[in-house]
Design an enzyme around this catalytic site. Structure first.
Site, PDB file in Angstrom:
ATOM      1  N   THR A 143      54.241  59.542  29.953  1.00 52.55           N
ATOM      2  CA  THR A 143      55.431  59.893  30.735  1.00 52.55           C
ATOM      3  C   THR A 143      55.590  58.948  31.918  1.00 52.55           C
ATOM      4  O   THR A 143      56.656  58.364  32.144  1.00 52.55           O
ATOM      5  CB  THR A 143      55.334  61.351  31.215  1.00 52.55           C
ATOM      6  N   GLY A 187      52.645  62.867  26.408  1.00 50.82           N
ATOM      7  CA  GLY A 187      51.417  62.861  27.187  1.00 50.82           C
ATOM      8  C   GLY A 187      51.698  62.528  28.641  1.00 50.82           C
ATOM      9  O   GLY A 187      52.759  62.009  28.991  1.00 50.82           O
ATOM     10  N   CYS A 188      50.727  62.832  29.485  1.00 42.79           N
ATOM     11  CA  CYS A 188      50.924  62.629  30.922  1.00 42.79           C
ATOM     12  C   CYS A 188      50.975  61.141  31.261  1.00 42.79           C
ATOM     13  O   CYS A 188      51.888  60.686  31.955  1.00 42.79           O
ATOM     14  CB  CYS A 188      49.829  63.341  31.701  1.00 42.79           C
ATOM     15  N   TYR A 189      50.006  60.364  30.778  1.00 42.95           N
ATOM     16  CA  TYR A 189      50.058  58.925  31.043  1.00 42.95           C
ATOM     17  C   TYR A 189      51.335  58.316  30.465  1.00 42.95           C
ATOM     18  O   TYR A 189      52.041  57.562  31.153  1.00 42.95           O
ATOM     19  CB  TYR A 189      48.835  58.218  30.456  1.00 42.95           C
TER      20      TYR A 189
END
Lengths: 343, 343, 343, 343
Positions: free
Chosen positions: A152, A148-150
């Site tokens: 990462t 996921g972006c968060y």
């Protein structure tokens, strides 16, 4: 040339995949599916791709996905798991950019994603696609769960401290801020321009799906269970994530700047900024880089780590392509070696 | 490899030149000057370029510009003309992205730019760098005047109609809208975020420097003097120009869509959209493309042409590199063959 | 106290009505309807109104609208006409902020709004609620058609010239730009933040519903049929309309600035700016004022008029309340006498 | 009518003061100073105030400030202290919206503001103008130090917990986010639209002037020295502050929602949102309200408090007027009783 297919290409992750793959030197784009848009030219939906992508969307059933070398799944959660077994059995490698294979525990997955997992055995087989942690395994993987972006940005912010057991893992705080494209391209009132422009808010303070993903990875790195107070916020901008992470040192740390620089010295997509820096999200816009600055304000207990990524690139499509490059023994930065766009 | 130098690289055109040149396959970036920032690392000022540009800014006097094959001048108006003769005599080719060599008439130039021109003879020698009009001459040019951002979009919007003498040249209207980066990176109250965000305005209705430049080019194309009512506006966004141009046909025009498609069929950076389209500036963001749609609303006299460019790319740095490619017999799209970034 | 009801209060016009009415000294807010949100507290949907509006939304059938003195209809087009006859017969006055009663010709209405009109007789009875044109009639009206946002700004921009027959009415050009709130609060992909931020586009060039409304009013003012080339554009901001209007004078006009100042001298909500001004939309944000500047660039034929309004205030809710004030013999600026918010 | 003067009215706090005071029922605006703009009409600089403010800026020396009942100082730091003694001696009350009188310790002040304090005795006399803490003293004050924007939101977020000694004061974390107007109206590259739009960053992590101000107030409330890790961030929007505050409870807290509701039950400008809420900055835009939500995510240690204000209103001009209302025995919400503007 590697034959690439994309499942579900009408969202922001899809168009970002297409943008990067269109000029990737070792890739041939074979097929892109969309049930709703079957028959539409990709470039009719995304005029930015005119002259670069000549495919039409096709219905998944007619797509011949098995002929590809690798499939990126850029669908909503819960779709990739309905394709995974068939594709893997056909010898196709798969990179899921959604969340279907990120959590190891099927019960946790069911709790957070609101449905039963259809192939819990594959959860174990899937490799969590964060190259800075799992590069070796990704190279051998057949099924990659793109982070996921968060997670990462937060994992890269804390990794050097946790690996070295330098901070208290029971009281980590991650205050994260994301641009609106992270919410996807679905028609929702809450994401209208007139709702989110000129405003700022937190959301999901009581619990966000990326929370267990973050704790799973960080616990592995720390070698013990960690607890993160994770609060995501919505920023009135299109792209970018800024995570501000607060950690309490267990002991005096001599050279925290050196620790970060050393840990990431060989990483092509992690840039440790000079001491005292404040990275801006625009410094990584449209690039696959994560920039990190680490602060330890005088006379205060907390270490403050600032980490920025482009949520659609290092937080989604770019990292997926980085994973593909690893899986196919290409240069890790193939197709990704471009500077951020500023302003 | 072509040895490239940049005079005045601390503005938005400068950083955009650097961004594109950093991955241009046939270019070696030799030197970049800035009197104020001499000694500063380029990547300290623009962290987006870390790992891509390793130069420091140098004072112009120490720069050794004569050793370059080509110099881009990205300075304020009035500076390039102080370098031009010396560089040309040293055999260096020059592309001025400011306005010093755009107007042929030195009196006009002095009137609009508020100073005497220092080398009026070079005004005649300079080639106006709009490849869609002057490709042949650009290839042979030693001194190129890169067009203004508004003139690029408005000229491309009207070119097919004027070349074919299909519209009344005495009452053209160009209502143009630009993102704020067009105003440059100077510290001015009027360009502060809190001044221009959430607002929209026209400016310079009584006369803008790009007016005579537009009329000079259009008059040449039309073979007669044309008059354009040109009104620029400021849009609360960073990049992008949208020109809405209104022209009155002299006669019934049978296939206006075909006229545009045919005129631009071989142009690598002009994209005529399907009939009925409304191009968005984001469809060309961070790309060198100009997208055009032509409308002739039923039962109304006026033809309406919509043209969008990225003011920093096709309107400045990208077009300058397109010109360089032509001058050095490279592929015209070398370094520029990337899709727009959307969203 | 005037008893006020609102039909359909969940959109941007609805919340703006509520905001202004909440502090209006002569109004009691009785009821607000919403079929979808019946039972929800208004302040739960719009926390900005906490402590100011204590009503819940009610279903239209239970609303007791007949007990009100005046009803504002802030619904989509086609709804107000289903209420109008019943309310008028009950002695309730009605102000429709949508388009149901704006066009006089039922066939035109049906063509542009895609349905048959349900009470064509009321089209004749309805008064077009632009006080600067119809103040006397509005005072006596029982049914007011509140003008569209674009028509308000464009009509006020051209009114002095057309009333005095000073310009050619057959080739008027209105290039208009609107903030995104003008598109309403419906969940549509095209209005998502990540779709419209950092971008600019025209839309509906082939024909927009406000076109016939503009021509109807302007033709009446001019005393002859006028033709307007009207091109609306979408600006990445929440509020504001900027109309740039181009008109060709029929003759030498001696004192165009004086003409505008004289015409609007007694208007509480039209402000003619000093000669040479460029009004910004933020100068009228959250206010009921229309600011106008008129230019006649030297040596060019076209007069250029710049007019700005807040589309939700003078372009919708504010003008509706101005009309109510007139209908009930209140001070015309009652509840509306506040400066714009800047920045 | 209270005679009001403003020192330094050309910044954002100044124009916001003017906007609110222009319609305040008990105030007469007498004079506004600006050395640089002496002679300019206020409404020429801020057209939003046309018809509402008819004053010209005057040079401070000619201003006759002593004839006013109260002076607001809206200058840069370090100016108010050069006026204070003279005005107080003349019997004029003073509200400084800058930082000259916020810190009690002159050495701390000198350290953070980079100059010696000119009247350290007045530091003791000045009342910190946060009505929710010091209402009684403000009513009697002759010199009020209006709180900083960040301190206002962070203090209101933590006040109920600290007053009741419920949380560990040695490890408080305040992650705060501000719109760009907080940086003022000075011409700086860093605040240009093209620099801060579409980007997000932290700043001053090593120490910000509001840090000691926050700790001074919180320590008083807590009755012991507290330590706050305070990290401010810049949000690409004009107005608004969102503070996310993390505190560790010392013990089980039974009804944290009730604690907040009770503490703020009689406060006209603090609104405790329902449990589970996520206040948006737009819900307080252009209003003097602070909205607060308190969360205690299940199974996690940290309490998370979310507090939003408009930095120019409750964080500056509005709170200053609230203080004036208290000092002159007016209704506390006089001139301030208007809902937020949304959208």
């Amino acid at each position: 040339m590697i034959k690439v297919g994309i499942i579900g290409g009408t969202g922001y992750t899809g168009v970002e995949l297409l943008r990067i793959l269109a000029t990737h030197p070792h890739v041939e784009l074979e097929v892109i599916t969309s049930r709703a848009e079957a028959g539409t030219a990709v470039s009719a939906m995304f005029p930015s791709l005119r002259r670069f992508v000549n495919l039409d969307f096709v219905a998944p059933d007619d797509a011949g996905l098995e002929k590809c070398d690798v499939i990126f799944s850029a669908t909503p959660n819960g779709v990739a798991m309905t394709y995974a077994r068939r594709l893997l059995q056909a010898g196709v490698r798969m990179i899921d950019i959604a969340a279907d294979f990120r959590l190891k525990d099927p019960e946790q997955w069911a709790k957070w994603y609101g449905m039963e997992h259809q192939c819990p055995d594959l959860l174990q087989q899937a490799v969590y696609g964060l190259p800075e942690v799992n590069r070796g395994e990704i190279k051998k993987a057949r099924l990659v769960a793109n982070p996921g972006c968060y997670p990462t940005s937060i994992t890269l912010a804390l990794l050097p401290l946790l690996e070295a057991s330098l901070v208290d893992g029971t009281d980590l705080i991650a205050d994260a801020k994301s641009g609106v494209s992270g919410a996807g391209r679905a028609a929702k009132v809450g994401n209208l321009f007139a709702e989110v422009a000129e405003s700022f808010k937190a959301y999901a303070v009581s619990g966000h799906r990326h929370g267990p993903e973050i704790e799973q990875t960080l616990s592995t790195l720390a070698g013990e269970a960690v607890a993160v107070t994770f609060v995501p916020h919505l920023v009135p901008m299109i792209r970018g994530i800024h995570s501000t992470v607060y950690a309490l040192p267990r002991q005096q740390i001599e050279d925290i700047q050196g620790l970060y620089e050393k840990r990431y010295a060989d990483e092509p997509f992690v840039d440790v900024m000079p001491a005292g820096s404040h990275p801006e999200t625009r410094s990584v816009r449209v690039s696959n880089t994560c920039r990190i600055a680490v602060h330890h304000p005088e006379s205060r207990g907390r270490i403050v780590v600032l980490a920025v990524i482009d949520n659609l690139v290092k937080g989604a499509a770019g990292q997926a392509i980085q994973n593909m490059n690893l899986m196919f023994n290409l240069d890790e930065d193939s197709g990704l070696a471009t500077p951020a766009t500023l302003p």
